[in-house]
Design an enzyme around this catalytic site. Sequence first.
Site, PDB file in Angstrom:
ATOM      1  N   HIS A  16       0.835  -1.193   0.000  1.00 57.29           N
ATOM      2  CA  HIS A  16       0.000   0.000   0.000  1.00 57.29           C
ATOM      3  C   HIS A  16       0.873   1.248   0.000  1.00 57.29           C
ATOM      4  O   HIS A  16       2.091   1.165   0.085  1.00 57.29           O
ATOM      5  CB  HIS A  16      -0.986   0.004   1.186  1.00 57.29           C
ATOM      6  CG  HIS A  16      -0.402   0.434   2.492  1.00 57.29           C
ATOM      7  ND1 HIS A  16      -1.126   1.079   3.461  1.00 57.29           N
ATOM      8  CD2 HIS A  16       0.862   0.338   3.000  1.00 57.29           C
ATOM      9  CE1 HIS A  16      -0.347   1.342   4.509  1.00 57.29           C
ATOM     10  NE2 HIS A  16       0.849   0.898   4.255  1.00 57.29           N
ATOM     11  N   CYS A  24       5.809   6.802   4.292  1.00 58.19           N
ATOM     12  CA  CYS A  24       4.773   5.880   3.822  1.00 58.19           C
ATOM     13  C   CYS A  24       4.123   6.291   2.511  1.00 58.19           C
ATOM     14  O   CYS A  24       3.274   5.569   1.982  1.00 58.19           O
ATOM     15  CB  CYS A  24       3.717   5.694   4.903  1.00 58.19           C
ATOM     16  SG  CYS A  24       4.417   4.982   6.393  1.00 58.19           S
ATOM     17  N   HIS A  67      -1.300 -10.719  -0.657  1.00 55.94           N
ATOM     18  CA  HIS A  67      -0.486 -10.591  -1.875  1.00 55.94           C
ATOM     19  C   HIS A  67      -1.197  -9.728  -2.915  1.00 55.94           C
ATOM     20  O   HIS A  67      -1.242 -10.051  -4.108  1.00 55.94           O
ATOM     21  CB  HIS A  67      -0.100 -11.960  -2.442  1.00 55.94           C
ATOM     22  CG  HIS A  67       0.965 -12.630  -1.618  1.00 55.94           C
ATOM     23  ND1 HIS A  67       0.715 -13.168  -0.386  1.00 55.94           N
ATOM     24  CD2 HIS A  67       2.279 -12.805  -1.840  1.00 55.94           C
ATOM     25  CE1 HIS A  67       1.829 -13.654   0.106  1.00 55.94           C
ATOM     26  NE2 HIS A  67       2.798 -13.444  -0.745  1.00 55.94           N
ATOM     27  N   GLU A 140       0.758  -3.843  12.078  1.00 56.77           N
ATOM     28  CA  GLU A 140       1.434  -3.461  10.836  1.00 56.77           C
ATOM     29  C   GLU A 140       2.905  -3.873  10.944  1.00 56.77           C
ATOM     30  O   GLU A 140       3.537  -4.282   9.985  1.00 56.77           O
ATOM     31  CB  GLU A 140       1.309  -1.945  10.688  1.00 56.77           C
ATOM     32  CG  GLU A 140       1.526  -1.423   9.328  1.00 56.77           C
ATOM     33  CD  GLU A 140       1.206   0.061   9.274  1.00 56.77           C
ATOM     34  OE1 GLU A 140       0.226   0.429   8.633  1.00 56.77           O
ATOM     35  OE2 GLU A 140       1.951   0.850   9.875  1.00 56.77           O
TER      36      GLU A 140
HETATM   37 ZN   LIG Z   1       2.453   1.049   5.522  1.00 55.03          ZN
END
Ligand SMILES: [Zn+2]
Length: 152
Positions: A16, A24, A67, A140
Amino acid sequence: MKLRVSGDKLTIASAHMLVKHEKCARIHGHNYFIEVEIEGELNEENMIIDFSEFKSRVSKIIKKYDHKVLIPFNSKNFNIDISDEQVTVSSCDGKVYRFPREDVEFLPLESTTVELLSRFIHDLIKEEYPQFTITVIMSETPTSVAIYTEDK
Ligand SMILES: [Zn+2]
């Protein structure tokens, strides 16, 4: 009383990107480790639910996102174009990504922060188990964890 399930069946690896974030905003991935708690009354077999049945159903719900590149379809910061089995994502940061359609999973979210992902997964599980209180604990990284549960 509560039960908690976790493990390999409840782990997904997904890519992502966020926007307007120093680190990020670059596309990257996580091994999301998901634990789910289910709280409710005992049934006549003195169980809340059968562990393996619950784990399998949760696994089926979340493996759809394994995935895959997770794209938040409701984002104001991404412009998404789908054509010829290709997905083109243009961010407000000026970046343009192109993915094969089959590699992408769209989510009805504004962003793919772990906060929103944990709530989204909670809601999917809750749809199948409306009679129980569901808590999703989504990591995460081993030290960055979101916890979502509904208000009672
Ligand atoms: Zn991330």
